[in-house]
Each structure stands twice: as C-alpha cells, then as structure tokens.
Motif scaffolding. Structure first.
Motif, PDB file in Angstrom:
ATOM      1  N   ARG A 109      -1.978   8.962  -9.419  1.00  0.00           N
ATOM      2  CA  ARG A 109      -2.994   9.056 -10.467  1.00  0.00           C
ATOM      3  C   ARG A 109      -3.323  10.514 -10.773  1.00  0.00           C
ATOM      4  N   SER A 110      -3.324  11.338  -9.715  1.00  0.00           N
ATOM      5  CA  SER A 110      -3.722  12.737  -9.896  1.00  0.00           C
ATOM      6  C   SER A 110      -2.705  13.507 -10.741  1.00  0.00           C
ATOM      7  N   GLU A 142      -9.563   0.912  -4.226  1.00  0.00           N
ATOM      8  CA  GLU A 142     -10.750   0.993  -5.071  1.00  0.00           C
ATOM      9  C   GLU A 142     -11.495  -0.331  -5.225  1.00  0.00           C
ATOM     10  N   GLY A 178      -7.545  -2.546  -7.222  1.00  0.00           N
ATOM     11  CA  GLY A 178      -7.987  -1.331  -7.907  1.00  0.00           C
ATOM     12  C   GLY A 178      -9.287  -1.476  -8.674  1.00  0.00           C
ATOM     13  N   VAL A 185      -1.714 -12.358 -10.900  1.00  0.00           N
ATOM     14  CA  VAL A 185      -2.257 -13.380  -9.989  1.00  0.00           C
ATOM     15  C   VAL A 185      -3.495 -13.971 -10.659  1.00  0.00           C
ATOM     16  N   MET A 216      -1.491   2.573  -5.558  1.00  0.00           N
ATOM     17  CA  MET A 216      -1.613   3.580  -4.509  1.00  0.00           C
ATOM     18  C   MET A 216      -1.939   2.927  -3.163  1.00  0.00           C
ATOM     19  N   ALA A 217      -2.903   2.001  -3.153  1.00  0.00           N
ATOM     20  CA  ALA A 217      -3.313   1.377  -1.891  1.00  0.00           C
ATOM     21  C   ALA A 217      -2.260   0.389  -1.388  1.00  0.00           C
ATOM     22  N   ASP A 265     -12.040   4.815  -2.688  1.00  0.00           N
ATOM     23  CA  ASP A 265     -11.296   5.174  -3.899  1.00  0.00           C
ATOM     24  C   ASP A 265     -10.661   6.553  -3.891  1.00  0.00           C
ATOM     25  N   LEU A 266     -10.934   7.385  -2.907  1.00  0.00           N
ATOM     26  CA  LEU A 266     -10.289   8.702  -2.906  1.00  0.00           C
ATOM     27  C   LEU A 266      -8.980   8.649  -2.128  1.00  0.00           C
ATOM     28  N   THR A 321       2.426  -7.465  -8.527  1.00  0.00           N
ATOM     29  CA  THR A 321       1.683  -6.587  -9.428  1.00  0.00           C
ATOM     30  C   THR A 321       1.867  -7.021 -10.867  1.00  0.00           C
ATOM     31  N   ARG A 322       0.821  -6.829 -11.638  1.00  0.00           N
ATOM     32  CA  ARG A 322       0.923  -7.241 -13.053  1.00  0.00           C
ATOM     33  C   ARG A 322       1.594  -6.162 -13.887  1.00  0.00           C
ATOM     34  N   ASP A 323       1.795  -4.946 -13.307  1.00  0.00           N
ATOM     35  CA  ASP A 323       2.489  -3.905 -14.080  1.00  0.00           C
ATOM     36  C   ASP A 323       3.949  -3.791 -13.639  1.00  0.00           C
TER      37      ASP A 323
HETATM   38  C1  FAD Z   1     -14.820   8.531  -8.057  1.00  0.00           C
HETATM   39  C2  FAD Z   1     -13.312   8.623  -8.074  1.00  0.00           C
HETATM   40  C3  FAD Z   1     -12.696   9.824  -7.809  1.00  0.00           C
HETATM   41  C4  FAD Z   1     -11.312   9.939  -7.813  1.00  0.00           C
HETATM   42  N1  FAD Z   1     -10.750  11.144  -7.530  1.00  0.00           N
HETATM   43  C5  FAD Z   1      -9.421  11.241  -7.456  1.00  0.00           C
HETATM   44  C6  FAD Z   1      -8.797  12.459  -7.079  1.00  0.00           C
HETATM   45  O1  FAD Z   1      -9.448  13.450  -6.816  1.00  0.00           O
HETATM   46  N2  FAD Z   1      -7.452  12.497  -7.001  1.00  0.00           N
HETATM   47  C7  FAD Z   1      -6.726  11.393  -7.270  1.00  0.00           C
HETATM   48  O2  FAD Z   1      -5.504  11.409  -7.125  1.00  0.00           O
HETATM   49  N3  FAD Z   1      -7.271  10.236  -7.651  1.00  0.00           N
HETATM   50  C8  FAD Z   1      -8.596  10.138  -7.736  1.00  0.00           C
HETATM   51  N4  FAD Z   1      -9.180   8.954  -8.089  1.00  0.00           N
HETATM   52  C9  FAD Z   1      -8.335   7.835  -8.414  1.00  0.00           C
HETATM   53  C10 FAD Z   1      -7.993   7.137  -7.162  1.00  0.00           C
HETATM   54  O3  FAD Z   1      -6.831   7.715  -6.698  1.00  0.00           O
HETATM   55  C11 FAD Z   1      -7.899   5.712  -7.490  1.00  0.00           C
HETATM   56  O4  FAD Z   1      -9.100   5.190  -7.006  1.00  0.00           O
HETATM   57  C12 FAD Z   1      -6.703   5.035  -6.826  1.00  0.00           C
HETATM   58  O5  FAD Z   1      -5.564   5.314  -7.592  1.00  0.00           O
HETATM   59  C13 FAD Z   1      -6.934   3.558  -6.710  1.00  0.00           C
HETATM   60  O6  FAD Z   1      -5.796   2.996  -6.127  1.00  0.00           O
HETATM   61  P1  FAD Z   1      -5.725   1.445  -5.923  1.00  0.00           P
HETATM   62  O7  FAD Z   1      -4.402   1.176  -5.307  1.00  0.00           O
HETATM   63  O8  FAD Z   1      -6.940   0.945  -5.268  1.00  0.00           O
HETATM   64  O9  FAD Z   1      -5.742   0.834  -7.415  1.00  0.00           O
HETATM   65  P2  FAD Z   1      -4.656   0.936  -8.582  1.00  0.00           P
HETATM   66  O10 FAD Z   1      -3.783   2.112  -8.415  1.00  0.00           O
HETATM   67  O11 FAD Z   1      -5.404   0.765  -9.850  1.00  0.00           O
HETATM   68  O12 FAD Z   1      -3.750  -0.344  -8.348  1.00  0.00           O
HETATM   69  C14 FAD Z   1      -4.202  -1.645  -8.592  1.00  0.00           C
HETATM   70  C15 FAD Z   1      -2.985  -2.515  -8.799  1.00  0.00           C
HETATM   71  O13 FAD Z   1      -3.376  -3.867  -8.782  1.00  0.00           O
HETATM   72  C16 FAD Z   1      -2.710  -4.543  -9.825  1.00  0.00           C
HETATM   73  N5  FAD Z   1      -3.503  -5.727 -10.164  1.00  0.00           N
HETATM   74  C17 FAD Z   1      -4.840  -5.792 -10.397  1.00  0.00           C
HETATM   75  N6  FAD Z   1      -5.219  -7.068 -10.629  1.00  0.00           N
HETATM   76  C18 FAD Z   1      -4.101  -7.820 -10.509  1.00  0.00           C
HETATM   77  C19 FAD Z   1      -3.822  -9.216 -10.635  1.00  0.00           C
HETATM   78  N7  FAD Z   1      -4.782 -10.128 -10.921  1.00  0.00           N
HETATM   79  N8  FAD Z   1      -2.554  -9.647 -10.469  1.00  0.00           N
HETATM   80  C20 FAD Z   1      -1.560  -8.770 -10.164  1.00  0.00           C
HETATM   81  N9  FAD Z   1      -1.764  -7.439 -10.038  1.00  0.00           N
HETATM   82  C21 FAD Z   1      -3.012  -6.977 -10.212  1.00  0.00           C
HETATM   83  C22 FAD Z   1      -2.585  -3.525 -10.931  1.00  0.00           C
HETATM   84  O14 FAD Z   1      -1.557  -3.837 -11.821  1.00  0.00           O
HETATM   85  C23 FAD Z   1      -2.259  -2.270 -10.105  1.00  0.00           C
HETATM   86  O15 FAD Z   1      -0.882  -2.182  -9.865  1.00  0.00           O
HETATM   87  C24 FAD Z   1     -10.540   8.816  -8.102  1.00  0.00           C
HETATM   88  C25 FAD Z   1     -11.162   7.601  -8.404  1.00  0.00           C
HETATM   89  C26 FAD Z   1     -12.543   7.500  -8.374  1.00  0.00           C
HETATM   90  C27 FAD Z   1     -13.207   6.181  -8.689  1.00  0.00           C
END
Ligand code: FAD
Length: 368
Positions: free
Chosen positions: A32-33, A265, A97, A70, A1-2, A275-276, A23-25
């Motif tokens: 996510r929602s 996150e 994340g 990575v 997402m980020a 994280d939101l 990305t590892r996936d």
């Molecule tokens: C308290 C809380 C409330 C939330 N409420 C909501 C909500 O109301 N609605 C909602 O939609 N979502 C909610 N979320 C989820 C929120 O959307 C997530 O926090 C969000 O999806 C995080 O996005 P991100 O991109 O940071 O991480 P992620 O989507 O987890 O992406 C991380 C990426 O990094 C990659 N990665 C990690 N390590 C490595 C590595 N070493 N090498 C290669 N790739 C790697 C993974 O494969 C993944 O693709 C909530 C979360 C929290 C904690």
C-alpha cells in the motif's frame, strides 16, 4: 497485506498445513505504501505489483482463489459461502481489511464519481481517469490525503486539497506540526483550502463542478476522497462474532468463535485496529505460531508511520488514546512534537523535516 503476511509467517515456521486464500480481487501482492509515491512517478499499476497470485501460490505453496467474493460464514458447519459454491474450513482467518470512508453528506449529481485510491485496482482506475487531464481535488486533510496531494502535484497535476477543519491532520497532530505540513505542501504547489469542506459535486459540461461549504466554486477533472477507512466487518457481524470498531480478537488473534481468527485492518485488539505494517507483521508471526499449536501473544509496541509531504519527511509515533498534552519545539531543520501523558511519560511523538535520527532515541525513551 495481512493474508499474505500470515501465509509467509506460517511457511517460515516450516508448516505444510494446507492453506486456501480467497480474495475478491486479482490476488496480486503489492505494498500500500507504494501507491502514493507511485502516483508521483506516474508509474503504471503493473510496475507496483510484487508478484501475481499464481507466483504467490507457487512460492508459498497455497491455493489462491481470485475474483471470489465470500458471501457468508456458517460458524456451526464451518463452511464459507461463495457465489455458487461452498468451502469447508477447520480454522478460518478473516483478513478483510478496511473500507474507504465515503462522504455520505455530499450532495450533487456526480457524487458517485468520487474516487478512492486504497488498492492497486483503484490506483489503476485513477490513472485511467486522470489521463490527459490536469485538475484534481483531494477531499480530506488526513495524512494519506496530504501525502496524496503532494504526490499528485509532483506528478505535474493541479491539486486542490479541501479540509473542513481549521487545520490539516486534525486529531492526529498538533497545530505547529499541521502548519509545518501545510507550508511544505503549499511550497510544493498544492492549493490548500482549510475550513472549506465540500457540499456539492455536480457534473458540468466537461468537468466536475465543486461547491464548498463557504460557497466558493471550483472546477476539477477528478476528485479523490481521502477520509480514512473503517474495518470491513460485515461477514463477521453476520456470523455473530463480537464486533466493537473492528472484529474483537484476544492476544492470540482469536475472535469470539474459537475456530475463527482475525488479522490486519479488520481486527481490533485492546481497542485499536491492527492497521500499521509493523503491527500487521507482528500479528502475522503471533498467529502463525498459534495456528501451529505454539504459544503466541500480541502486544502493542510503539510503531512508526512514515510519510513524505511534498518532499518533507514526516515520522509519527501515534500516542494511545490517553489524556495528555503535545509539546512542540522548532529545531534547526524542522519540528519535533512530543506527547506526554498526565504522569509526564512520553507516549508519542512526531518529527517533521529531517529529524529522523531522533526517532530511535525517542522510541528507546518510550520503551522504558
Ligand atoms: C491509520 C492508518 C495508517 C496507515 N499507515 C500506513 C503506512 O504508514 N504505511 C503503509 O504501508 N500503510 C499504511 N496504512 C495502510 C495499511 O498498510 C493497511 O491498513 C493495510 O494494507 C491493511 O492490510 P489488510 O491486509 O488488513 O487489508 P487489505 O490489504 O485491504 O486486504 C483485504 C483483502 O480482503 C479482500 N476481501 C475483503 N472482503 C472480502 C470478501 N467478502 N471476499 C473475498 N475477499 C475479500 C480484499 O479483496 C483484499 O484483498 C495505514 C492504514 C491506516 C488505517
């Protein structure tokens, strides 16, 4: 997402700076929602995919390396270490994340069979595991756990929710709100066991045998942990970046290394992880601006979390970590809770039931 949010925000600024996403996936874009409601509708994981990695690469003019873990960062040489190769960078953005929490205290022969549903891949795996089966245990009365339990019940499964604390949503919402959520879930057919953490999960003949802290026994086909997540910081830590709970960033989303940024996150700004979805969106715009050499400044704004517990809409604006008190009030159709700090200012609120019209008014009050 980020990661994808940042890339979109960068391309909207018109920049053609080359970007590589690693990305590892499989790199599929999804929300996510959508996962929890997707379970209720028994939707296939492929239907929740908004775009494949190849489509994202084409639309956003980026190179996307999928299934690539990575392994390390060399901040001196500005290089990333992958399995068998290295990649050089000018600037690096960490968007790794969070890692779902696992119940490390749990004993038994089947603890490794506990599932989490925090990504599309895990969603797909859960669907495979539950096919032709009925009984699901959900471990953790978090908002995600409650939402998951309600949605699995809506999919026709037998669901038991285990929560070691005396109420659901412990630490997030006050008592009446928690009771309201519990009533909604029970009315929807979820069995709730508060003050009933699990102590053992063992493999039985054809089901998992669960033993609660109070000594009750229960059979489940699948157990899902919904205990929240912690920022994934191991790469940043090994590279010597400053870590608190998440990777520490300033208002420009820069880490303690000026060539490395963090978003989503895994990142922590002013003591809170980003994280939101709305916060991630704001951070993406700020970082796109900063990477383009323009000014940008992250600032916390009151953000809403939306959930649906067995059909009951819930809106939460989580208060910051300050001293204060919740005041709860029953309304005609639900419940309103407001959090006031010691000075009497409104700092957060929760609306349970059909009270969503009030949220704009309360958000405006908080802005003043
Ligand atoms: C308290 C809380 C409330 C939330 N409420 C909501 C909500 O109301 N609605 C909602 O939609 N979502 C909610 N979320 C989820 C929120 O959307 C997530 O926090 C969000 O999806 C995080 O996005 P991100 O991109 O940071 O991480 P992620 O989507 O987890 O992406 C991380 C990426 O990094 C990659 N990665 C990690 N390590 C490595 C590595 N070493 N090498 C290669 N790739 C790697 C993974 O494969 C993944 O693709 C909530 C979360 C929290 C904690």
């Amino acid at each position: 997402m980020a990661g994808y949010g940042l890339l979109r925000a960068m391309r909207r600024t018109g920049t053609t700076t080359p970007v590589t996403i690693i990305t590892r996936d499989d790199g599929a874009a999804y929300l996510r929602s959508d996962l929890a409601p997707g379970l209720a509708g028994r939707r296939d994981a492929r239907d929740l995919r908004l775009a494949t990695a190849a489509q994202m690469a084409y639309r956003l003019e980026a190179e996307i390396l999928t299934q690539q873990l990575v392994l390390g960062i060399d901040p001196e040489l500005k290089r990333l270490r992958l399995n068998g190769s290295e990649i050089a960078y000018d600037r690096l953005v960490l968007a790794t994340g969070g890692e779902p929490r696992r119940p490390v205290w749990l004993k038994g022969s089947a603890t490794d069979q506990l599932l989490t549903i925090s990504s599309l891949a895990e969603y797909s795996y859960f669907n495979t595991m539950i096919a032709g089966r009925q009984r699901v245990g959900v471990l953790g009365g978090t908002l995600a756990g409650c939402e998951l339990a309600g949605n699995l019940r809506a999919a026709g499964l037998q669901v038991t929710l285990f929560e070691p604390a005396s109420q659901l949503l412990q630490g997030l919402l006050p008592t009446l709100c928690a009771q309201f959520a519990e009533r909604a879930l029970v009315a929807g057919g979820v069995r709730i066991l508060c003050e009933e953490g699990l102590q053992r999960v063992d493999q039985g003949v054809d089901a998992l045998e669960l033993l609660t802290l109070a000594g009750a026994r229960c059979l489940c086909d699948v157990v899902v942990a919904a205990l929240g997540s912690t920022p994934r910081t191991e790469l940043a830590r090994a590279a010597g970046l400053e870590i608190a709970h998440g990777i520490r960033v300033d208002e420009r989303l820069a880490s303690s290394d000026s060539a490395i940024f963090a978003i989503g996150e895994c990142a922590e700004f002013e003591g809170r992880t980003i994280d939101l979805p709305e916060d991630i969106d704001q951070a993406a715009k700020v970082l796109a601006s900063v990477l383009g050499g323009q000014p940008g400044r992250m600032a916390w704004r009151p953000t809403l979390r939306r959930a649906r517990l067995a059909g009951c809409p819930v809106l939460i604006c989580e208060p910051p970590n300050v001293a204060g008190e919740w005041h709860e009030r029953a309304t005609r159709l639900g419940l309103t809770a407001q959090f006031h700090d010691r000075a009497g200012d409104l700092r957060g609120f929760a609306l349970m039931g059909s009270t969503s019209g009030d949220s704009e008014r309360l958000l405006r009050r908080m802005a003043h």
